[in-house]
Design an enzyme around this catalytic site. Sequence first.
Site, short mmCIF file in Angstrom:
data_model
loop_
_atom_site.label_atom_id
_atom_site.label_comp_id
_atom_site.label_asym_id
_atom_site.label_seq_id
_atom_site.Cartn_x
_atom_site.Cartn_y
_atom_site.Cartn_z
N HIS A 93 0.84 -1.20 0.00
CA HIS A 93 0.00 0.00 0.00
C HIS A 93 0.88 1.24 0.00
O HIS A 93 1.85 1.34 0.76
CB HIS A 93 -0.90 0.02 1.24
CG HIS A 93 -1.66 1.30 1.40
ND1 HIS A 93 -1.56 2.10 2.51
CD2 HIS A 93 -2.54 1.93 0.57
CE1 HIS A 93 -2.33 3.17 2.37
NE2 HIS A 93 -2.94 3.08 1.21
N SER A 94 0.57 2.20 -0.86
CA SER A 94 1.22 3.50 -0.88
C SER A 94 2.74 3.35 -1.00
O SER A 94 3.22 2.80 -1.99
CB SER A 94 0.81 4.28 0.37
OG SER A 94 1.16 5.64 0.26
N LEU A 95 3.50 3.78 -0.01
CA LEU A 95 4.95 3.59 -0.02
C LEU A 95 5.30 2.14 -0.28
O LEU A 95 6.23 1.83 -1.04
CB LEU A 95 5.54 4.04 1.32
CG LEU A 95 7.00 3.65 1.59
CD1 LEU A 95 7.93 4.43 0.67
CD2 LEU A 95 7.35 3.89 3.05
N GLY A 97 3.59 -0.02 -1.95
CA GLY A 97 3.33 -0.35 -3.35
C GLY A 97 4.43 0.15 -4.27
O GLY A 97 4.87 -0.55 -5.18
#
Length: 285
Positions: A93-95, A97
């Site tokens: 997720h986010s960072l 990803g």
Amino acid sequence: MRISNGDVGLNVTVDGADDAPPVVLLHGILDSGRTWDWIVPRLVDDHRVVRLDFRGHGGSDRAPGAYHMQEYVSDAVATCEQVARTPCVIIGHSLGGATAAGLAQTRPDLVRGVVLEDAPVNLPDPTAEGADRNSILDVFITLRQTIPQLQASGMTVDELAASTARSPMTATETFGEVLHEDALTSMAAAMLDVDASVLDPVLDGTLGQVFDLGRPVGTLVAAVAADPVSPDAVTSQADLQQIAVVNPDASTFTLVGANHLIHDMKGQRERFWTIVRDFLGSIND
């Protein structure tokens, strides 16, 4: 368990049989591996589930001045090599990803597939203004100042989670109305553990880029974007289109109504889980 990446100690949590196919879960900035507590029971019967706390987060060592994408990728490499020990699926997720995408391009020998959950494959520009500025950057500016104060206050995880639940998340809803209770608890615990200086490279534009959107990911990929009308959406529709063009086998999804915290949201977690479940099924078939 503890592993070492050079002189940085990393906290890694492992569930499931040693000989099961590994899934490595990577959290976003300011979070920790606890954000994935909800998904472990859904995976553990068929997979070895590996949750990393990035440097500066959760139970891992702080590493002031070494919070850049290359270092986060190196944390993921250390986890894959020392814990997974065989090519794995990475869900980030986010960072996490962005790290997963960069890892897949630079170390394809470690990766079987990646799920990118609203990942900053194009980093938000901290100098942008007006409609071009991602609202998440303004949240980060505030948190850079308030996190050290929270940590010094002596507030408990439960107290911070309850306070957050009562706080407005949108113009009409509180965090508690939008997010799952376990998400509020994991967020609170992460805030009380994190080194707030992890935000500095994000805010000064030095975080770095480890993923080339113009090159194939190098493995199977599912890219999930928040609703583009959400002011904190990180994966843009142009990003999704580019991923699909460069990776013909990629699956791309835009979740209507989702903000950046997709898997934490009461209305989105099951939709995200369905994407993950189907993706893992396609790899294991």
